[in-house]
Design an enzyme around this catalytic site. Structure first.
Site, PDB file in Angstrom:
ATOM      1  N   HIS A  41      -2.841  -1.310  -4.482  1.00 45.47           N
ATOM      2  CA  HIS A  41      -4.425  -1.489  -4.584  1.00 45.47           C
ATOM      3  C   HIS A  41      -4.981  -0.059  -4.457  1.00 45.47           C
ATOM      4  O   HIS A  41      -4.321   0.845  -4.289  1.00 45.47           O
ATOM      5  CB  HIS A  41      -4.982  -2.268  -3.329  1.00 45.47           C
ATOM      6  CG  HIS A  41      -4.584  -1.648  -2.016  1.00 45.47           C
ATOM      7  ND1 HIS A  41      -5.154  -0.483  -1.551  1.00 45.47           N
ATOM      8  CD2 HIS A  41      -3.609  -2.080  -1.248  1.00 45.47           C
ATOM      9  CE1 HIS A  41      -4.623  -0.309  -0.260  1.00 45.47           C
ATOM     10  NE2 HIS A  41      -3.741  -1.194  -0.112  1.00 45.47           N
ATOM     11  N   SER A  54       0.725  -1.248  -0.145  1.00 42.59           N
ATOM     12  CA  SER A  54       0.124   0.213   0.005  1.00 42.59           C
ATOM     13  C   SER A  54       1.017   1.171   0.075  1.00 42.59           C
ATOM     14  O   SER A  54       1.654   1.498  -0.866  1.00 42.59           O
ATOM     15  CB  SER A  54      -0.872   0.020   1.231  1.00 42.59           C
ATOM     16  OG  SER A  54      -2.003   0.977   1.185  1.00 42.59           O
TER      17      SER A  54
END
Length: 253
Positions: free
Chosen positions: A158, A135
C-alpha cells in the site's frame, strides 16, 4: 600410603569441582538462550545432522522506530536488531541466517534500515513469511537471498502513510513520493517485481474497503515476483543448507 590417598582425594575433589563448573556453564548457556529467545525472538540452531550453525531471527508485530510503542504491543525494536546483525556478520561460527516474519508493518526508516543490513550481509540468508509481512514488512521479506511464504501467508502492498498533522503543501506530497520511491526501489532491486507493477498494486482501489493497496496471499505473492517460492519451515531450512553447501564447495575449489 597416606600421600597417595591424599592425592586421590585431591584429584577427586578437582574432578567434582570441574563437573560443577561444567554444569554451571551449560546452565548459563541455556539460560542465555532462553533469555535471547524471550527478549529478542532469536536463537542459534546448531543441533542438526548437518552440524550447521544457523541463526534464527524473528521479526514480529510492528517494527518500532524512534517512538516507543505501548506496553501491550508486540514489536521488533530496530535498536536491538541492528547491533545483533552486525555481531552475526562478524561471528565466524554463524554460517547462515533464517528470518521468520509475521509483521504488520511499522516505521519506514527502521524497517528499511533492517532490510538494508540483511541485504548487505555476506552470510546466506533465507526468509519465511508466516501469517503476514505487511507494509514495511515487504522489503524485509525480500531482503534475504531467497524467500518463502506459506500458502496462507499474506503480504500487503500500500502507499506510504503518515500519522499526526500533515501540512497540505506540494513539498509534503513530494516528500511522500520520495519515501515511497525508497521502498519500491528497494523491493524491485531485491525481487522479480518491477517498480511500475509495485506502484500499480499500491494504488489499487478495488481490493480494500476504505483504503488503497493490494493483499497478496501465498501463491499470489510468488506470481507477482515478490517471493521466490511457496513453502514452510522445512523447505526454508533445506534451501539454506543447500546454499551453505554450495558456498563451501565454491570456497574449496
Amino acid at each position: 600410603m597416606r600421600n597417595r590417598a591424599d592425592a586421590r582425594d585431591h584429584a577427586s575433589a578437582q574432578n567434582q569441582a570441574q563437573d560443577i563448573d561444567t554444569q554451571k556453564t551449560e546452565q548459563e548457556v541455556e539460560e542465555k538462550k532462553e533469555e535471547k529467545l524471550s527478549e529478542y525472538g532469536q536463537l542459534t540452531l546448531d543441533d542438526n545432522k548437518e552440524h550447521r550453525r544457523i541463526h534464527l531471527l524473528s521479526i514480529i508485530g510492528e517494527v518500532e522506530g524512534h517512538d516507543n510503542m505501548g506496553s501491550g504491543s508486540k514489536t521488533t525494536k530496530y535498536e536491538h536488531v541492528l547491533p545483533q546483525l552486525a555481531a552475526l556478520e562478524d561471528d565466524r561460527r554463524i554460517e547462515g541466517i533464517l528470518i521468520l516474519l509475521n509483521c504488520c508493518g511499522g516505521d519506514v526508516d527502521a524497517g528499511l534500515a533492517i532490510a538494508e543490513m540483511l541485504a548487505s550481509m555476506s552470510k546466506p540468508t533465507v526468509s519465511l513469511v508466516l501469517g503476514g509481512s505487511h507494509s514495511i514488512g515487504v522489503p524485509l521479506a525480500v531482503s534475504a537471498d531467497y524467500s518463502f511464504i506459506v500458502p496462507t501467508g499474506t503480504m500487503l502492498v500500500h502507499p506510504v502513510r503518515m500519522s499526526g498533522m500533515v501540512i497540505g503543501a506540494p513539498q509534503t506530497y513530494d516528500y511522500f513520493r520520495r519515501i515511497q520511491d525508497r521502498i519500491t526501489g528497494f523491493v524491485s532491486a531485491h525481487s522479480r517485481a518491477t517498480k511500475q507493477r509495485l506502484e500499480e498494486l499500491m494504488m489499487e482501489t478495488g481490493e480494500m474497503t476504505k483504503d488503497l493497496g493490494t493483499i497478496l496471499i501465498g501463491y499470489d505473492a510468488v506470481r507477482e515476483g515478490l517471493i521466490d517460492e511457496v513453502g514452510g519451515i522445512r523447505d526454508a531450512l533445506d534451501h539454506l543448507y543447500g546454499m551453505l553447501d554450495t558456498k563451501q564447495q565454491n570456497q574449496e575449489t
